[in-house]
Design an enzyme around this catalytic site. Structure first.
Site, PDB file in Angstrom:
ATOM      1  N   ARG A  61     -11.205  -6.818 -33.864  1.00 27.97           N
ATOM      2  CA  ARG A  61     -10.157  -7.713 -34.406  1.00 27.97           C
ATOM      3  C   ARG A  61     -10.769  -9.034 -34.891  1.00 27.97           C
ATOM      4  O   ARG A  61     -10.308  -9.617 -35.866  1.00 27.97           O
ATOM      5  CB  ARG A  61      -9.087  -7.939 -33.344  1.00 27.97           C
ATOM      6  CG  ARG A  61      -8.259  -6.666 -33.116  1.00 27.97           C
ATOM      7  CD  ARG A  61      -7.257  -6.823 -32.009  1.00 27.97           C
ATOM      8  NE  ARG A  61      -6.253  -7.840 -32.294  1.00 27.97           N
ATOM      9  CZ  ARG A  61      -5.471  -8.386 -31.367  1.00 27.97           C
ATOM     10  NH1 ARG A  61      -5.590  -8.033 -30.104  1.00 27.97           N
ATOM     11  NH2 ARG A  61      -4.580  -9.280 -31.695  1.00 27.97           N
ATOM     12  N   GLN A  93       1.735 -17.742 -31.676  1.00 31.41           N
ATOM     13  CA  GLN A  93       1.332 -16.741 -30.675  1.00 31.41           C
ATOM     14  C   GLN A  93       0.105 -15.987 -31.173  1.00 31.41           C
ATOM     15  O   GLN A  93      -0.484 -15.206 -30.432  1.00 31.41           O
ATOM     16  CB  GLN A  93       2.472 -15.736 -30.463  1.00 31.41           C
ATOM     17  CG  GLN A  93       3.752 -16.353 -29.930  1.00 31.41           C
ATOM     18  CD  GLN A  93       4.907 -15.356 -30.005  1.00 31.41           C
ATOM     19  OE1 GLN A  93       5.085 -14.532 -29.122  1.00 31.41           O
ATOM     20  NE2 GLN A  93       5.678 -15.427 -31.077  1.00 31.41           N
ATOM     21  N   HIS A 111      -1.229 -18.175 -27.094  1.00 34.94           N
ATOM     22  CA  HIS A 111      -1.848 -16.958 -26.548  1.00 34.94           C
ATOM     23  C   HIS A 111      -3.356 -16.934 -26.776  1.00 34.94           C
ATOM     24  O   HIS A 111      -3.972 -15.876 -26.737  1.00 34.94           O
ATOM     25  CB  HIS A 111      -1.189 -15.705 -27.144  1.00 34.94           C
ATOM     26  CG  HIS A 111       0.219 -15.498 -26.672  1.00 34.94           C
ATOM     27  ND1 HIS A 111       1.123 -14.677 -27.309  1.00 34.94           N
ATOM     28  CD2 HIS A 111       0.894 -16.028 -25.605  1.00 34.94           C
ATOM     29  CE1 HIS A 111       2.280 -14.703 -26.665  1.00 34.94           C
ATOM     30  NE2 HIS A 111       2.165 -15.517 -25.632  1.00 34.94           N
ATOM     31  N   CYS A 119     -15.348 -18.250 -19.789  1.00 29.95           N
ATOM     32  CA  CYS A 119     -16.267 -17.757 -18.757  1.00 29.95           C
ATOM     33  C   CYS A 119     -15.513 -17.610 -17.446  1.00 29.95           C
ATOM     34  O   CYS A 119     -14.969 -18.586 -16.921  1.00 29.95           O
ATOM     35  CB  CYS A 119     -17.444 -18.724 -18.585  1.00 29.95           C
ATOM     36  SG  CYS A 119     -18.531 -18.245 -17.221  1.00 29.95           S
ATOM     37  N   ASN A 204      12.375 -13.544 -40.707  1.00 27.05           N
ATOM     38  CA  ASN A 204      11.736 -12.300 -40.289  1.00 27.05           C
ATOM     39  C   ASN A 204      12.007 -11.232 -41.342  1.00 27.05           C
ATOM     40  O   ASN A 204      12.896 -11.380 -42.176  1.00 27.05           O
ATOM     41  CB  ASN A 204      12.293 -11.863 -38.917  1.00 27.05           C
ATOM     42  CG  ASN A 204      11.369 -10.910 -38.169  1.00 27.05           C
ATOM     43  OD1 ASN A 204      10.888  -9.927 -38.729  1.00 27.05           O
ATOM     44  ND2 ASN A 204      11.115 -11.201 -36.914  1.00 27.05           N
TER      45      ASN A 204
END
Ligand code: BJW
Length: 237
Positions: A61, A93, A111, A119, A204
């Protein structure tokens, strides 16, 4: 009715804003979670069980993000940030960097980010634009094999929640763009903004799970809807 409070805009974006840049969404016929089990790839337990598989999923990705370009919706939101008279916060997000590439700066990634690593040994974060392996070394503490993508998996607490909640509590306008309303706490933001007395608008391709919670809605592809919506908003509509 127009609010007498100073204008304060909170925009929430989801995967739908990046679909037309070639980045897949999560929950439609071609969506990421339709073809792979999110429990294996987007939970701390999935990572503990098979870190190499999870790292490969995010490596792929990250490479796809490197090939993608911001679209007209990302550019329109950067223009809105530059020209809006009032407080502005873009909450995404998405873990891609397409809002930044378009010029957005008043932006938080709730997100996390694909180009950042976390780490597990020292808790340090660093920029990580390349592939990650089970042998990657933390540049801060030197630990080997403890690096993970700096993204928020199910069961983890999203980032920047204090800032987001504070802005929602004083919002006069809340706009959600290209998000399905499946995932909390983001799906709840429209109700937080409504409680603050904000006008709430959904943009949307189709009605989301939360569509009934919005006071207004516009349906169509983000690259068409968002630029036209930004024009109207900046013209005072
Ligand atoms: C277009 C378009 C075009 C297409 N133009 N539009 C039971 C009830 C309530 C909550 C829970 C529950 N059980 C568990 C929970 C909590 C859980 C949750 O929500 N689960 C649900 C599945 C029920 N949530 C969490 O665990 C979160 N943490 C949490 O709650 O911590 C507690 C806490 C919160 C706050 C304070 C203190 C404590 C963490 C959630 C992490 C989500 N992680 C992921 C992966 C991130 C890394 C990665 O990318 O791999 O985030 S999952 C995935 O879903 C990703 C996305 O950001 C997120 C939302 O997806 P999004 O963006 O909405 O995409 P889609 O695909 O669903 O929708 C795309 C939309 O675009 C559609 O509507 C299309 O129509 C539209 N579209 N093309 C315009 N061209």
């Amino acid at each position: 009715m127009k609010s007498s409070r100073p204008p304060s805009l909170v925009i929430l974006t989801g995967a739908g804003v990046s679909v037309e840049s070639g980045i897949p969404q999560f929950r439609n016929r071609h969506g990421l979670w339709t073809h792979v089990d999110y429990r294996a790839l987007a939970t701390p337990e999935g990572f503990a069980h098979n870190p190499a598989r999870v790292l490969d999923f995010y490596n792929e990705r990250r490479r796809a993000m490197g090939r993608a370009h911001p679209n007209a919706a990302h550019h329109a939101l950067a223009r809105l940030e530059a020209d809006f008279k009032g407080d502005f916060l873009l909450v995404t997000q998405n873990i891609d960097d397409l809002h930044e590439a378009a010029g957005s700066r008043k932006l938080v990634h709730m997100h996390g980010e694909l180009a950042s690593a976390l780490c597990e040994a020292c808790g340090g974060r660093c920029r990580w634009p390349r592939d990650m392996t089970v042998n990657s070394v933390c540049p801060a503490c030197g630990a080997t094999g403890r690096m993970r993508p700096d993204v928020v998996w199910f069961g983890e607490v999203p980032y920047h929640m204090d800032l987001i909640q504070a802005r929602l509590a004083s919002a006069t306008l809340f706009v959600a763009i290209g998000t399905s309303g499946n995932v909390y706490p983001a799906a709840q933001f429209v109700n937080d903004a409504r409680r603050a007395g904000a006008r709430t608008i959904e943009l949307n391709l189709e009605p989301s799970l939360s569509s009934d919670d919005f006071s207004e809605a516009l349906y169509g592809p983000a690259t068409e809807l968002v630029p036209a919506f930004v024009d109207r908003l900046l013209a005072g509509d």
